[in-house]
Design a protein around this motif. Structure first.
Motif, PDB file in Angstrom:
ATOM      1  N   TYR A   1       0.840  -1.196   0.000  1.00  0.00           N
ATOM      2  CA  TYR A   1       0.000   0.000   0.000  1.00  0.00           C
ATOM      3  C   TYR A   1       0.878   1.251   0.000  1.00  0.00           C
ATOM      4  O   TYR A   1       2.050   1.193   0.336  1.00  0.00           O
ATOM      5  CB  TYR A   1      -0.907   0.024   1.236  1.00  0.00           C
ATOM      6  N   ASN A   2       0.276   2.392  -0.333  1.00  0.00           N
ATOM      7  CA  ASN A   2       1.018   3.650  -0.258  1.00  0.00           C
ATOM      8  C   ASN A   2       0.760   4.390   1.045  1.00  0.00           C
ATOM      9  O   ASN A   2       1.342   5.440   1.280  1.00  0.00           O
ATOM     10  CB  ASN A   2       0.714   4.544  -1.466  1.00  0.00           C
ATOM     11  N   ASN A   3      -0.117   3.845   1.889  1.00  0.00           N
ATOM     12  CA  ASN A   3      -0.445   4.480   3.159  1.00  0.00           C
ATOM     13  C   ASN A   3      -0.669   3.422   4.237  1.00  0.00           C
ATOM     14  O   ASN A   3      -0.650   2.218   3.955  1.00  0.00           O
ATOM     15  CB  ASN A   3      -1.686   5.353   3.020  1.00  0.00           C
ATOM     16  N   ILE A   4      -0.875   3.907   5.451  1.00  0.00           N
ATOM     17  CA  ILE A   4      -1.251   3.028   6.554  1.00  0.00           C
ATOM     18  C   ILE A   4      -2.153   3.824   7.484  1.00  0.00           C
ATOM     19  O   ILE A   4      -1.944   5.027   7.687  1.00  0.00           O
ATOM     20  CB  ILE A   4      -0.017   2.463   7.306  1.00  0.00           C
ATOM     21  N   TYR A   5      -3.173   3.162   7.997  1.00  0.00           N
ATOM     22  CA  TYR A   5      -4.057   3.757   9.004  1.00  0.00           C
ATOM     23  C   TYR A   5      -3.725   3.146  10.359  1.00  0.00           C
ATOM     24  O   TYR A   5      -3.427   1.943  10.452  1.00  0.00           O
ATOM     25  CB  TYR A   5      -5.524   3.476   8.682  1.00  0.00           C
ATOM     26  N   PHE A   6      -3.799   3.987  11.376  1.00  0.00           N
ATOM     27  CA  PHE A   6      -3.574   3.566  12.754  1.00  0.00           C
ATOM     28  C   PHE A   6      -4.765   3.940  13.618  1.00  0.00           C
ATOM     29  O   PHE A   6      -5.415   4.959  13.371  1.00  0.00           O
ATOM     30  CB  PHE A   6      -2.360   4.290  13.366  1.00  0.00           C
ATOM     31  N   PHE A   7      -5.007   3.142  14.656  1.00  0.00           N
ATOM     32  CA  PHE A   7      -5.839   3.550  15.780  1.00  0.00           C
ATOM     33  C   PHE A   7      -4.866   3.893  16.897  1.00  0.00           C
ATOM     34  O   PHE A   7      -4.007   3.071  17.246  1.00  0.00           O
ATOM     35  CB  PHE A   7      -6.767   2.437  16.253  1.00  0.00           C
ATOM     36  N   LEU A   8      -4.982   5.092  17.450  1.00  0.00           N
ATOM     37  CA  LEU A   8      -4.170   5.514  18.583  1.00  0.00           C
ATOM     38  C   LEU A   8      -5.100   5.682  19.775  1.00  0.00           C
ATOM     39  O   LEU A   8      -5.993   6.528  19.756  1.00  0.00           O
ATOM     40  CB  LEU A   8      -3.455   6.835  18.297  1.00  0.00           C
ATOM     41  N   THR A   9      -4.895   4.842  20.792  1.00  0.00           N
ATOM     42  CA  THR A   9      -5.683   4.910  22.020  1.00  0.00           C
ATOM     43  C   THR A   9      -4.798   5.481  23.113  1.00  0.00           C
ATOM     44  O   THR A   9      -3.720   4.943  23.380  1.00  0.00           O
ATOM     45  CB  THR A   9      -6.197   3.517  22.421  1.00  0.00           C
ATOM     46  N   THR A  10      -5.242   6.567  23.728  1.00  0.00           N
ATOM     47  CA  THR A  10      -4.500   7.229  24.797  1.00  0.00           C
ATOM     48  C   THR A  10      -5.236   7.043  26.109  1.00  0.00           C
ATOM     49  O   THR A  10      -6.415   7.397  26.207  1.00  0.00           O
ATOM     50  CB  THR A  10      -4.336   8.734  24.503  1.00  0.00           C
ATOM     51  N   SER A  11      -4.547   6.466  27.102  1.00  0.00           N
ATOM     52  CA  SER A  11      -5.102   6.328  28.449  1.00  0.00           C
ATOM     53  C   SER A  11      -4.458   7.388  29.331  1.00  0.00           C
ATOM     54  O   SER A  11      -3.237   7.521  29.360  1.00  0.00           O
ATOM     55  CB  SER A  11      -4.812   4.939  29.018  1.00  0.00           C
ATOM     56  N   TYR A  12      -5.301   8.131  30.057  1.00  0.00           N
ATOM     57  CA  TYR A  12      -4.840   9.265  30.854  1.00  0.00           C
ATOM     58  C   TYR A  12      -4.581   8.862  32.299  1.00  0.00           C
ATOM     59  O   TYR A  12      -5.229   7.938  32.822  1.00  0.00           O
ATOM     60  CB  TYR A  12      -5.902  10.367  30.823  1.00  0.00           C
ATOM     61  N   PRO A  13      -3.657   9.579  32.962  1.00  0.00           N
ATOM     62  CA  PRO A  13      -3.441   9.301  34.391  1.00  0.00           C
ATOM     63  C   PRO A  13      -4.728   9.604  35.170  1.00  0.00           C
ATOM     64  O   PRO A  13      -5.392  10.592  34.894  1.00  0.00           O
ATOM     65  CB  PRO A  13      -2.321  10.260  34.797  1.00  0.00           C
TER      66      PRO A  13
END
Length: 160
Positions: free
Chosen positions: A75-87
């Motif tokens: 592919y020419n791209n990539i998709y990500f899921f970014l999950t951020t957990s907070y303090p």
């Protein structure tokens, strides 16, 4: 016989160059870590996890994703899921697209041979709301159960 700095420089020029090179490296880097994916394969359910300790909630940060891909990546791209957990609790989830090749099919990033290294800017002026440990989890979000051709992925924060 006592050696002077210049004598050491003549005898050990490589050591001197290494010290100089590492002393000036990457002054903006606050956090930079990438994790390897065995066999250049990334199962959809396998998250790469990064823990960042934030003490400064006033300064802005720039956020980047690091991606190392093989030239066999289809592919020419990539998709990500970014999950951020907070303090102290709470979380957020973002979907991020990163381009790895131009429209004409030329690979972006640095490198020759089989791999390309990309540092992809995502966002500037991020401020963290609380002090403490943030956990960033990165999943591939392509429509493949096992994505082939990605050998490393990671996150980078630069303090501005």
């Amino acid at each position: 016989m006592k050696m002077t700095f210049l004598n050491n420089l003549v005898k050990y020029p490589l050591s001197f160059l290494l010290v100089i090179a590492f002393a000036g490296c990457d002054p903006d880097k606050f956090y930079d870590e990438s994790l390897s994916l065995p066999g250049d394969r990334w199962p959809k359910e396998d998250a790469l996890s990064f823990t960042v300790n934030i003490e400064d909630t006033v300064s802005p940060y720039s956020f980047y994703l690091n991606v190392r891909n093989s030239t066999s990546y289809k592919y020419n791209n990539i998709y990500f899921f970014l999950t951020t957990s907070y303090p102290g609790g709470g979380m957020s989830r973002d979907t991020i697209e990163c381009m790895l090749a131009s429209k004409n099919g030329e690979w972006l990033g640095k490198g020759n041979g089989r791999y390309r290294d990309n540092r992809i800017w995502v966002r500037d002026n991020i401020r963290f709301p609380r002090k403490g440990e943030y956990t960033l989890r990165l999943n591939q979000a392509m429509r493949e159960d096992v994505l082939e051709g990605i050998s490393e992925a990671g996150v980078r924060l630069e303090k501005k």
